[in-house]
Structures are given as structure tokens and as C-alpha cells.
Design an enzyme around this catalytic site. Structure first.
Site, short mmCIF file in Angstrom:
data_model
loop_
_atom_site.label_atom_id
_atom_site.label_comp_id
_atom_site.label_asym_id
_atom_site.label_seq_id
_atom_site.Cartn_x
_atom_site.Cartn_y
_atom_site.Cartn_z
N PRO A 2 41.33 58.35 -26.26
CA PRO A 2 41.77 57.03 -25.85
C PRO A 2 41.03 55.86 -26.48
O PRO A 2 39.85 55.68 -26.27
CB PRO A 2 41.54 57.02 -24.35
CG PRO A 2 41.05 58.37 -24.01
CD PRO A 2 40.50 58.95 -25.25
N GLU A 3 41.79 55.08 -27.19
CA GLU A 3 41.39 53.71 -27.45
C GLU A 3 42.28 52.89 -26.52
O GLU A 3 43.12 53.46 -25.82
CB GLU A 3 41.60 53.35 -28.92
CG GLU A 3 40.54 53.96 -29.81
CD GLU A 3 39.98 52.96 -30.82
OE1 GLU A 3 40.06 51.75 -30.57
OE2 GLU A 3 39.46 53.40 -31.86
N ARG A 110 35.53 67.06 -22.69
CA ARG A 110 34.13 66.69 -22.93
C ARG A 110 33.44 66.10 -21.71
O ARG A 110 32.23 65.89 -21.73
CB ARG A 110 34.05 65.73 -24.11
CG ARG A 110 34.35 66.44 -25.41
CD ARG A 110 34.43 65.47 -26.57
NE ARG A 110 33.13 65.04 -27.02
CZ ARG A 110 32.94 64.22 -28.06
NH1 ARG A 110 33.98 63.78 -28.73
NH2 ARG A 110 31.75 63.87 -28.42
N ARG A 151 23.44 36.04 -34.49
CA ARG A 151 23.42 37.50 -34.35
C ARG A 151 23.38 38.16 -35.73
O ARG A 151 24.16 37.84 -36.61
CB ARG A 151 24.67 37.98 -33.60
CG ARG A 151 24.82 37.43 -32.18
CD ARG A 151 23.86 38.05 -31.21
NE ARG A 151 23.97 39.50 -31.17
CZ ARG A 151 24.80 40.17 -30.36
NH1 ARG A 151 25.59 39.50 -29.53
NH2 ARG A 151 24.82 41.48 -30.37
#
Length: 270
Positions: A2-3, A110, A151
Site C-alpha cells: 500500500p501506498e 510482514r 533543510r
DNA sequence: ACTGGCACCTGGGCGC
DNA sequence: TGCGCCCAGGTGCCAG
């Protein structure tokens, strides 16, 4: 699997079948998920009716009168609807048996996924610090630009950071950067506003195209695998290391950023 | 506050 | 066939 597009597709596929249905029984076969499944979850769910199915980031939120069931699919999780006689697989860890005869079954080999009960809707530490939804108005180029000032982190890691924006996983981060013509290793703080505008558009486009593709799998959601896999969305960068760039023909280059495989065109992406 | 790296876990594919 | 190694779509948490 899943994304965000897969999670959203799951939400849309489940929604018409679970909303309005009452839970007869909830069964947890293995509590060892990313976090141990809370004891007593089964009792909390029993007899309650699903009022709505929402999504925040990659969390699915099942609304009940007394709280919310929050499920994350992790890397390998899937939710599908099966008939009551369906065989139980080795990795089928959680069932919601509904009064319409269907079972919503959570499979996760998993076990990176998670299941939580939220007594108060929307209130959980895992939800507290999440950034804006990528397909909402809250995501803007200006926001990304401002957040990124100072950043030094690579732009790819920056857009995959849940605190910045949610739902941009490895595949779609790779694709969005390709479309926007930005090198994945470029420092986020050195990307200008104009390029963030391209990036914001690319993120929206890639995610919504994938969701649209996912829509075509909805018809078979009940009794199907519940596993959309990668959408047939043509991936222009992800998984194409060594292949010629679709735009300029240069060999696509691979590298690792933040322990994740990344592919980009060294000529088109600067 | 930011950064990079590790951890959790199983299965599939590859080379030998 | 079997074994060991590497890889995988996520993300919270840790030390520096």
C-alpha cells in the site's frame, strides 16, 4: 503493497459494503502486529455499527458510535471482503464478521501493519503530528517552500516525511520527482518556489492518476484478492534503473536515499 | 530541531 | 533442490 492510492482504493472498495453493517464478532488471530493489538478490542467492536469509513494519511478509520477502529496496512497488508466459508490463510490476522454475511479480513504477512481502537474520534498520537493530505488544499507549493527553508535533507526524503506531507511513498515520490524534473538528492532547502510548484502539481497528478486506475479494480472487490498491487499507471522512473529515460534517452540512474531505492534521470532531473 | 540509521517481519527471487 | 543473501510499496524511534 500500500501506498496512498492503494489505501484509498481499499477505502472506496470497502465502504459500500461495511458502512451501515453491524459487527457480529471481531476475531484477532495474531496480536503481534507493529504494535500489539489491544486486549479487549474484540469486545469493544461487538454489536457496533460502522457509521463511516474515512482515511487520514495511510490510516483507515472505521467510525463507530463509541470510537474508531484505526488500521494501517504497513508494507504488506490488505483488507478484503470474503464470504463466511472462505478459507483462512496463514497471515489472516484479523476478521470483522458483519451482519450482512460478509467478513472483512485483514491479511498482513510482514505484520508491519497495525490495529488500534480510538475511544475519541481522531485522537491518537500517531495522527497528531501528520502533515497535510496531498490532495487537499492544505498542500501548496508555498507551504512546501516555507517548510523546506534551511533543510539540508534530500528533497525525496523531505516529501516522504509524514510531518511534511502524508501519503507520498517511495514509488510516487520517485515518479513525482521525475515528472517535476528535480533530482531526488537535491537539498530540499535549495529548491526554489517555482520548482515546488511543479513538484506539488506532479505529486497531485501522480497520486490522482493512480487512484483513478485503482477505481477500475473496485468491481471485483468482494471476494477478490483485495490486493491491487501496483496500479497499471505507467511508471516512468521507479524500477527503471539502467533503462533509457522516456524523455531524453539517457540511462536512468539508481541510488539509495534514506535506505530506499531511488531511480532518476541524471540529465532531466537537476 | 534536524539528520541519518536502525528496527520491526516474512516471502520471493537470485546466484551458487 | 537447497541454502544463503538481498530486496521489498512504511514509518516510529534512537543517538548524535
Amino acid at each position: 503493497m500500500p501506498e496512498l492510492p492503494e489505501v484509498e482504493t481499499t477505502r472506496r472498495g470497502l465502504s459500500p459494503h461495511v458502512v451501515g453493517a453491524r459487527v457480529d464478532t471481531a476475531t484477532v488471530r495474531d496480536r503481534r502486529m507493529r504494535w500489539p493489538v489491544e486486549p479487549g478490542l474484540e469486545q469493544r467492536l461487538r454489536g457496533q455499527t460502522v457509521r463511516q469509513l474515512d482515511r487520514r494519511a495511510k490510516y483507515l478509520l472505521f467510525d463507530f458510535d463509541k470510537g474508531q477502529l484505526m488500521i494501517h496496512l504497513g508494507m504488506s497488508g490488505s483488507l478484503r471482503l470474503v464470504e463466511s466459508h472462505a478459507e483462512i490463510g496463514k497471515h489472516d490476522h484479523f476478521d470483522l464478521s458483519l451482519d450482512n454475511g460478509l467478513i472483512m479480513r485483514f491479511r498482513d504477512p510482514r505484520r508491519f501493519g497495525s490495529i488500534h481502537w480510538l475511544p475519541i474520534h481522531g485522537e491518537h498520537s500517531l495522527l497528531a503530528k501528520l502533515g497535510p493530505e496531498p490532495l487537499s488544499d492544505e498542500l501548496s507549493a508555498g507551504y512546501l517552500f516555507e517548510r523546506s527553508r534551511g533543510r539540508s535533507v534530500a528533497i525525496k526524503n523531505f516529501i516522504m516525511d509524514n510531518h511534511v506531507v502524508v501519503g507520498v511513498g517511495n514509488i510516487y515520490a520517485t515518479e513525482a520527482l521525475f515528472r517535476a524534473g528535480i533530482s531526488p538528492k537535491k537539498a530540499a532547502g535549495k529548491v526554489g518556489l517555482a520548482r515546488y510548484q511543479r513538484l506539488e502539481q506532479a505529486i497531485r497528478a501522480v497520486l490522482s492518476e493512480a487512484i483513478q486506475q485503482g477505481g477500475t479494480t473496485l468491481r471485483d472487490f468482494v471476494g477478490g484478492t483485495g490486493d491491487a498491487g501496483y496500479f497499471s499507471l505507467s511508471l516512468q522512473a521507479y524500477g527503471r534503473e539502467g533503462e533509457p529515460c522516456e524523455r531524453c534517452g539517457t540511462d536512468m540512474k539508481g541510488l539509495r536515499l534514506g535506505q530506499r531505492a531511488t531511480v532518476y534521470c541524471p540529465k532531466c532531473q537537476r
